[in-house]
Motif scaffolding. Sequence first.
Motif, PDB file in Angstrom:
ATOM      1  N   THR A   1      32.419   4.302 102.851  1.00 38.25           N
ATOM      2  CA  THR A   1      32.969   4.267 104.203  1.00 38.25           C
ATOM      3  C   THR A   1      32.387   3.067 104.936  1.00 38.25           C
TER       4      THR A   1
ATOM      5  N   THR B   1      32.647  -3.045 111.201  1.00 40.55           N
ATOM      6  CA  THR B   1      33.765  -3.946 110.923  1.00 40.55           C
ATOM      7  C   THR B   1      33.247  -5.273 110.367  1.00 40.55           C
TER       8      THR B   1
ATOM      9  N   ILE C   1      38.144  -5.845 107.803  1.00 42.46           N
ATOM     10  CA  ILE C   1      38.037  -4.461 107.327  1.00 42.46           C
ATOM     11  C   ILE C   1      37.422  -3.643 108.457  1.00 42.46           C
TER      12      ILE C   1
ATOM     13  N   TRP D   1      37.043   2.737 107.816  1.00 47.40           N
ATOM     14  CA  TRP D   1      37.940   2.719 106.667  1.00 47.40           C
ATOM     15  C   TRP D   1      37.182   3.148 105.405  1.00 47.40           C
ATOM     16  N   SER D   2      37.927   3.715 104.475  1.00 46.02           N
ATOM     17  CA  SER D   2      37.379   3.982 103.148  1.00 46.02           C
ATOM     18  C   SER D   2      37.763   2.821 102.238  1.00 46.02           C
TER      19      SER D   2
END
Length: 420
Positions: free
Chosen positions: A282, A286, A294, A298-299
């Motif tokens: 995870t 950012t 990314i 997010w995963s």
Amino acid sequence: MLFEGLDLVSALATLAACLVSVTLLLAVSQQLWQLRWAATRDKKTGHWLLQVFSKIFSHEALESYLPKIQLVIQDTLRAWSSHPEAINVYQEAQKLTFRMAIRVLLGFSIPEEDLGHLFEVYQQFVDNVFSLPVDLPFSGYRRGIQARQILQKGLEKAIREKLQCTQGKDYSDALDLLIESSKEHGKEMTMQELKDGTLELIFAAYATTASASTSLIMQLLKHPTVLEKLRDELRAHGILHSGGCPCEGTLRLDTLSGLRYLDCVIKEVMRLFTPISGGYRTVLQTFELDGFQIPKGWSVMYSIRDTHDTAPVFKDVNVFDPDRFSQARSEDKDGRFHYLPFGGGVRTCLGKHLAKLFLKVLAVELASTSRFELATRTFPRITLVPVLHPVDGLSVKFFGLDSNQNKILPETEAMLSATV
């Protein structure tokens, strides 16, 4: 046009493969979640579990496991050598790693016949992990759940017997450490937690170690010069006599750590034949990668195999070359995260030292006590799902180096149950 520049069939196949991967991931996630202790969702308890696993795989713990790991492997190789026909190495490696987990890591004294039945049930459980989470009669999911229930019943019996019989042991196995540590932290583990924890330990030590063990044997078959160089190192360290017979006595961690070429062989097996493709993480903050942002939360998935294949530090990446890890070349030291068979960072595999220890002992015993040859005309294809392994296994005929080593010693079972 959406598929402009691409073959339509290829694009649809890729899309289907992605959908299957996602479906399998959801199935695995759901079933593995059922194996997790509910307490691990608590950060405080999660920190405690990390401390426990650090003890389970500490230098002192590995030193105490080592003699029994060696006994289990020696007994297995004698059985392989006494078998009149070729064996399926991948299937037998699965039995070996399961036996190691039961006998050594958990310290269970289960009779061989019951152990064989327990393995068959466990295999049914593993075979159905990659099934759709649809609980219908005769579905793979239902078979997996039923196998898990039978497993837990057998494990509960073994745990109760273990708790009642604590005499004659001079080392603490993983389950002992788990129970002792929980008491130290004022937590009395329930039987359900003990069963779930036991099953998780078996699961963690099983498939990937069997995969790596099979790859090790395959590469020693493909590269006899590597095997002979390994034997030369064993002779130089007094583990093999010049005539080829193994010296008496058990191995020690300091002895194994001094075997530099053995270490290179294991590292190269894990570089070229990493059991799993990668891992999920995870995003905590950012960041930007190759011009793409990314976002936090997010995963993401990192690919171990792609990293090993594309890392600029490795020369001739498709060549099996243990010397790339020698002190003279040290290709893995030229940067961070180019070599990560066990993951990297704070989430690296906690059991990596036990896995490497097992592979080293297996390699030493193979070089010391066995002669083996491929029983088919060609080597099998390799598949990557669910872990890397040869299609239809690996058919190999084993021979003991002398008649004594062809016999399965009847006292082995007693030695495994006695003090080391």
